[in-house]
Design a protein around this motif. Structure first.
Motif, PDB file in Angstrom:
ATOM      1  N   SER A  85       0.888  -1.275  -0.291  1.00 40.81           N
ATOM      2  CA  SER A  85      -0.057   0.209   0.058  1.00 40.81           C
ATOM      3  C   SER A  85       0.760   1.317   0.114  1.00 40.81           C
ATOM      4  O   SER A  85       1.957   1.287   0.240  1.00 40.81           O
ATOM      5  CB  SER A  85      -0.909  -0.150   1.394  1.00 40.81           C
ATOM      6  OG  SER A  85      -0.181   0.506   2.269  1.00 40.81           O
ATOM      7  N   ASN A  86       0.373   2.312  -0.440  1.00 40.81           N
ATOM      8  CA  ASN A  86       1.191   3.697  -0.407  1.00 40.81           C
ATOM      9  C   ASN A  86       1.077   4.358   1.132  1.00 40.81           C
ATOM     10  O   ASN A  86       1.450   5.268   1.348  1.00 40.81           O
ATOM     11  CB  ASN A  86       0.740   4.817  -1.315  1.00 40.81           C
ATOM     12  CG  ASN A  86      -0.630   5.293  -1.041  1.00 40.81           C
ATOM     13  OD1 ASN A  86      -1.702   4.648  -0.581  1.00 40.81           O
ATOM     14  ND2 ASN A  86      -0.731   6.468  -1.359  1.00 40.81           N
ATOM     15  N   ASP A  87       0.476   3.641   2.121  1.00 41.06           N
ATOM     16  CA  ASP A  87       0.488   3.997   3.617  1.00 41.06           C
ATOM     17  C   ASP A  87       1.846   3.670   3.958  1.00 41.06           C
ATOM     18  O   ASP A  87       2.572   2.963   3.754  1.00 41.06           O
ATOM     19  CB  ASP A  87      -0.777   3.316   4.412  1.00 41.06           C
ATOM     20  CG  ASP A  87      -1.827   3.539   3.888  1.00 41.06           C
ATOM     21  OD1 ASP A  87      -2.541   4.597   3.928  1.00 41.06           O
ATOM     22  OD2 ASP A  87      -2.486   2.731   3.013  1.00 41.06           O
ATOM     23  N   GLY A  88       1.823   4.533   5.055  1.00 41.06           N
ATOM     24  CA  GLY A  88       3.143   4.454   5.644  1.00 41.06           C
ATOM     25  C   GLY A  88       3.272   2.983   6.840  1.00 41.06           C
ATOM     26  O   GLY A  88       2.220   2.377   6.921  1.00 41.06           O
ATOM     27  N   ASN A 132       0.047   0.799   8.263  1.00 42.82           N
ATOM     28  CA  ASN A 132       0.083  -0.699   7.971  1.00 42.82           C
ATOM     29  C   ASN A 132      -0.054  -1.454   9.305  1.00 42.82           C
ATOM     30  O   ASN A 132      -0.483  -2.518   9.044  1.00 42.82           O
ATOM     31  CB  ASN A 132       1.021  -1.027   6.779  1.00 42.82           C
ATOM     32  CG  ASN A 132       0.968  -0.381   5.446  1.00 42.82           C
ATOM     33  OD1 ASN A 132      -0.237  -0.036   5.177  1.00 42.82           O
ATOM     34  ND2 ASN A 132       2.010  -0.215   4.854  1.00 42.82           N
ATOM     35  N   ALA A 171       5.237  -0.995   2.881  1.00 43.56           N
ATOM     36  CA  ALA A 171       4.869   0.477   2.615  1.00 43.56           C
ATOM     37  C   ALA A 171       5.532   1.020   1.680  1.00 43.56           C
ATOM     38  O   ALA A 171       6.748   1.398   1.755  1.00 43.56           O
ATOM     39  CB  ALA A 171       5.153   1.192   4.081  1.00 43.56           C
ATOM     40  N   ASP A 172       4.782   1.548   0.603  1.00 44.87           N
ATOM     41  CA  ASP A 172       5.311   2.170  -0.586  1.00 44.87           C
ATOM     42  C   ASP A 172       4.732   3.539  -0.673  1.00 44.87           C
ATOM     43  O   ASP A 172       4.373   4.150  -1.327  1.00 44.87           O
ATOM     44  CB  ASP A 172       4.792   1.525  -1.693  1.00 44.87           C
ATOM     45  CG  ASP A 172       5.468   2.224  -3.257  1.00 44.87           C
ATOM     46  OD1 ASP A 172       6.519   2.904  -3.131  1.00 44.87           O
ATOM     47  OD2 ASP A 172       5.027   1.990  -4.163  1.00 44.87           O
ATOM     48  N   TYR A 173       5.287   4.347   0.556  1.00 46.73           N
ATOM     49  CA  TYR A 173       4.815   5.616   1.094  1.00 46.73           C
ATOM     50  C   TYR A 173       5.202   6.748   0.018  1.00 46.73           C
ATOM     51  O   TYR A 173       4.571   7.760  -0.080  1.00 46.73           O
ATOM     52  CB  TYR A 173       5.505   6.145   2.474  1.00 46.73           C
ATOM     53  CG  TYR A 173       6.896   5.748   2.309  1.00 46.73           C
ATOM     54  CD1 TYR A 173       7.856   6.900   2.180  1.00 46.73           C
ATOM     55  CD2 TYR A 173       7.225   4.507   3.040  1.00 46.73           C
ATOM     56  CE1 TYR A 173       9.085   6.718   2.306  1.00 46.73           C
ATOM     57  CE2 TYR A 173       8.811   4.284   2.994  1.00 46.73           C
ATOM     58  CZ  TYR A 173       9.532   5.539   2.528  1.00 46.73           C
ATOM     59  OH  TYR A 173      11.001   5.330   2.749  1.00 46.73           O
ATOM     60  N   ASN A 174       6.328   6.505  -0.807  1.00 48.06           N
ATOM     61  CA  ASN A 174       6.398   7.357  -2.106  1.00 48.06           C
ATOM     62  C   ASN A 174       5.899   7.000  -3.340  1.00 48.06           C
ATOM     63  O   ASN A 174       6.288   7.756  -4.278  1.00 48.06           O
ATOM     64  CB  ASN A 174       7.971   7.619  -1.971  1.00 48.06           C
ATOM     65  CG  ASN A 174       8.862   6.518  -2.348  1.00 48.06           C
ATOM     66  OD1 ASN A 174       8.308   5.661  -2.863  1.00 48.06           O
ATOM     67  ND2 ASN A 174      10.217   6.717  -2.399  1.00 48.06           N
ATOM     68  N   SER A 175       5.191   5.851  -3.291  1.00 44.61           N
ATOM     69  CA  SER A 175       4.663   5.265  -4.674  1.00 44.61           C
ATOM     70  C   SER A 175       5.653   4.877  -5.526  1.00 44.61           C
ATOM     71  O   SER A 175       5.224   4.799  -6.760  1.00 44.61           O
ATOM     72  CB  SER A 175       3.530   6.241  -4.925  1.00 44.61           C
ATOM     73  OG  SER A 175       2.594   6.461  -4.029  1.00 44.61           O
TER      74      SER A 175
END
Length: 154
Positions: free
Chosen positions: A70-73, A77, A92-96
């Motif tokens: 997900s793009n959540d931190g 998560n 966590a793909d927080y920077n997409s």
């Protein structure tokens, strides 16, 4: 550039809920059910990941590993994983970056400018690192076809 069945899956290095960096390579040797979710703790994402959790032994017996992104931190998560007892990594793909690498970026979620998320999508990466199955939805409320995924793994 859209990824297609037969393409080499892009590598990633993303933190899990314990801030441990996880890579695509560490899951090699099995098929990988790589699922991108729209937002941690959203109702449809919760339903999807609970469905994968409940199918864990069946999918594992088919020689596959589930990995969710997900793009959540990692902290959001972690709360999501703990609430639902997921038995697979949620990264966590927080920077997409990985979301962009897989060409599943959904910009402006819910019409909020620059609120990026992943399109709900599933890739099955084969033992050789190539994509064997791809499903991407433009509709964030649509869930994947779980039976189709299991049939493909079989």
């Amino acid at each position: 550039m859209a990824l297609n069945v037969g393409d080499i899956a892009p590598k990633f290095e993303l933190p899990d809920i314990d801030l441990k960096m996880r890579t695509l390579d560490e899951f090699k040797g099995k098929k990988i059910v790589l699922t991108f979710i729209v937002a941690a703790s959203s109702p449809v994402c919760e339903n999807e990941l609970c469905n994968f959790r409940d199918s864990w032994s069946e999918i594992s017996n088919l020689g596959a590993q589930i990995v969710a992104i997900s793009n959540d931190g990692p902290f959001a998560n972690k709360a999501f994983v703990q609430k639902n007892n997921f038995n697979f990594p949620l990264l966590a793909d927080y920077n997409s970056k990985t979301i962009r690498d897989y060409d599943v970026l959904m910009p402006h979620l819910l019409h909020i400018k620059d609120y990026n998320a992943a399109k709900r999508s599933v890739f099955i990466i084969m033992e050789d690192g190539k994509i064997g199955y791809k499903w991407v939805s433009e509709d964030p409320l649509k869930e994947p076809n779980y039976d189709e995924i299991k049939k493909f793994l079989n």
